[in-house]
Structures are given as C-alpha cells and as structure tokens.
Write a protein that holds these residues in place. Sequence first.
Motif, PDB file in Angstrom:
ATOM      1  N   UNK A  56       0.844  -1.197   0.000  1.00 47.63           N
ATOM      2  CA  UNK A  56       0.000   0.000   0.000  1.00 47.63           C
ATOM      3  C   UNK A  56       0.874   1.240   0.000  1.00 47.63           C
ATOM      4  N   UNK A  57       0.569   2.148  -0.931  1.00 50.66           N
ATOM      5  CA  UNK A  57       1.250   3.427  -1.021  1.00 50.66           C
ATOM      6  C   UNK A  57       0.261   4.551  -0.724  1.00 50.66           C
ATOM      7  N   UNK A  58       0.658   5.457   0.152  1.00 48.59           N
ATOM      8  CA  UNK A  58      -0.104   6.640   0.543  1.00 48.59           C
ATOM      9  C   UNK A  58       0.241   7.728  -0.471  1.00 48.59           C
ATOM     10  N   UNK A  59      -0.666   7.998  -1.402  1.00 48.05           N
ATOM     11  CA  UNK A  59      -0.381   8.963  -2.463  1.00 48.05           C
ATOM     12  C   UNK A  59      -0.520  10.399  -1.978  1.00 48.05           C
ATOM     13  N   UNK A  60      -1.157  10.628  -0.839  1.00 50.99           N
ATOM     14  CA  UNK A  60      -1.246  11.980  -0.280  1.00 50.99           C
ATOM     15  C   UNK A  60       0.115  12.438   0.237  1.00 50.99           C
ATOM     16  N   UNK A  61       0.817  11.534   0.914  1.00 47.16           N
ATOM     17  CA  UNK A  61       2.099  11.877   1.516  1.00 47.16           C
ATOM     18  C   UNK A  61       3.296  11.392   0.700  1.00 47.16           C
ATOM     19  N   UNK A  62       3.045  10.569  -0.307  1.00 48.12           N
ATOM     20  CA  UNK A  62       4.131  10.062  -1.130  1.00 48.12           C
ATOM     21  C   UNK A  62       4.998   9.052  -0.405  1.00 48.12           C
ATOM     22  N   UNK A  63       4.372   8.233   0.452  1.00 46.48           N
ATOM     23  CA  UNK A  63       5.112   7.265   1.256  1.00 46.48           C
ATOM     24  C   UNK A  63       4.372   5.927   1.279  1.00 46.48           C
ATOM     25  N   UNK A  64       5.059   4.873   1.685  1.00 49.66           N
ATOM     26  CA  UNK A  64       4.340   3.631   1.982  1.00 49.66           C
ATOM     27  C   UNK A  64       3.390   3.869   3.157  1.00 49.66           C
ATOM     28  N   UNK A  65       2.308   3.109   3.216  1.00 52.24           N
ATOM     29  CA  UNK A  65       1.266   3.295   4.240  1.00 52.24           C
ATOM     30  C   UNK A  65       1.538   2.433   5.464  1.00 52.24           C
ATOM     31  N   UNK A  66       2.722   2.582   6.062  1.00 55.71           N
ATOM     32  CA  UNK A  66       3.057   1.850   7.270  1.00 55.71           C
ATOM     33  C   UNK A  66       2.089   2.163   8.391  1.00 55.71           C
ATOM     34  N   UNK A  67       1.655   1.127   9.108  1.00 55.42           N
ATOM     35  CA  UNK A  67       0.711   1.299  10.203  1.00 55.42           C
ATOM     36  C   UNK A  67      -0.742   1.076   9.822  1.00 55.42           C
ATOM     37  N   UNK A  68      -1.045   0.918   8.529  1.00 50.41           N
ATOM     38  CA  UNK A  68      -2.436   0.681   8.125  1.00 50.41           C
ATOM     39  C   UNK A  68      -2.852  -0.739   8.495  1.00 50.41           C
ATOM     40  N   UNK A  69      -4.042  -0.878   9.053  1.00 48.68           N
ATOM     41  CA  UNK A  69      -4.603  -2.189   9.382  1.00 48.68           C
ATOM     42  C   UNK A  69      -5.253  -2.793   8.136  1.00 48.68           C
ATOM     43  N   UNK A  70      -5.017  -4.091   7.947  1.00 49.48           N
ATOM     44  CA  UNK A  70      -5.530  -4.808   6.778  1.00 49.48           C
ATOM     45  C   UNK A  70      -6.103  -6.143   7.242  1.00 49.48           C
ATOM     46  N   UNK A  71      -7.155  -6.591   6.573  1.00 47.12           N
ATOM     47  CA  UNK A  71      -7.717  -7.919   6.835  1.00 47.12           C
ATOM     48  C   UNK A  71      -7.834  -8.662   5.505  1.00 47.12           C
ATOM     49  N   UNK A  72      -7.512  -9.938   5.539  1.00 52.82           N
ATOM     50  CA  UNK A  72      -7.629 -10.811   4.375  1.00 52.82           C
ATOM     51  C   UNK A  72      -8.755 -11.804   4.627  1.00 52.82           C
ATOM     52  N   UNK A  73      -9.646 -11.918   3.653  1.00 48.68           N
ATOM     53  CA  UNK A  73     -10.768 -12.851   3.720  1.00 48.68           C
ATOM     54  C   UNK A  73     -10.726 -13.769   2.513  1.00 48.68           C
ATOM     55  N   UNK A  74     -11.288 -14.954   2.679  1.00 51.32           N
ATOM     56  CA  UNK A  74     -11.500 -15.878   1.570  1.00 51.32           C
ATOM     57  C   UNK A  74     -12.987 -16.190   1.522  1.00 51.32           C
TER      58      UNK A  74
END
Length: 122
Positions: free
Chosen positions: A7-25
């Motif tokens: 994930x890239x944060x295009x507002x700040x021009x950085x990777x989105x470190x700290x973002x919570x993610x969930x994977x479902x099947x």
Amino acid sequence: MGLSTHVLDTMHGTPAGGMAVALFRFQQASGAGEQAELVKRFTLDANGRNPDGLLYGHDELRAGRYRLSFDVRAYFLARGVALPEPAFLDVVHIDFGVADPSQHYHVPLLVSPWSYSTYRGS
C-alpha cells in the motif's frame, strides 16, 4: 508463487506503514451465496507491506475469490489528516479472484483520503 499486497499513501508520497488490513477468503455458504471468512489481520510495516511476507505461500494459495480490506480512514486519522465526518473513504474492500494459484498474485493499493486504485501487480 503466492499472494502479496503493498500500500502506497499517495497523499504523503510514502508507503502506508501502520495501516490495518484484513484478508478474507470467500467460501460457499450452506444455502445460497458465499460468505467471506477471515483468514488473517495484520498491520503494514514501514514499507507498506505485510511484516510476515506473503499472505499465502505458493503451496497454500488456492483458486477462488478473496477480499482485502484496508482501514483507510483510521490510517489517515492516525497520520493527523483532518477528515470530514463521515469520511469519504472508510474501509476499502478489494474483491479479487485467483484463477491460477501457480502464478503470483500481487494486489497493490494506491490510496489517499479521496481516491484509490489497484491493479494486478507482479
């Protein structure tokens, strides 16, 4: 080859470190339709990636439908971004299919508080 995300944060021009993610099947539910079953939750590392590496390794990935859910609102609030209430984007869900599990499936997300895009990466 497996399944990965970035994930890239295009507002700040950085990777989105700290973002919570969930994977479902998605699994076939009794009766009609499918039900999304949680596989794992994780927080992106400083590079905007799963700190444990692949979400599914080559031997684990199966053909089927999946969902990645990204907690965009909470991420931008934690970064100090003033968002309206309700925020334009809250949780971004990307539903995608794996047709050939012998291939690598990379699901990148480029995101700001106002927009997002994705594609099948390599």
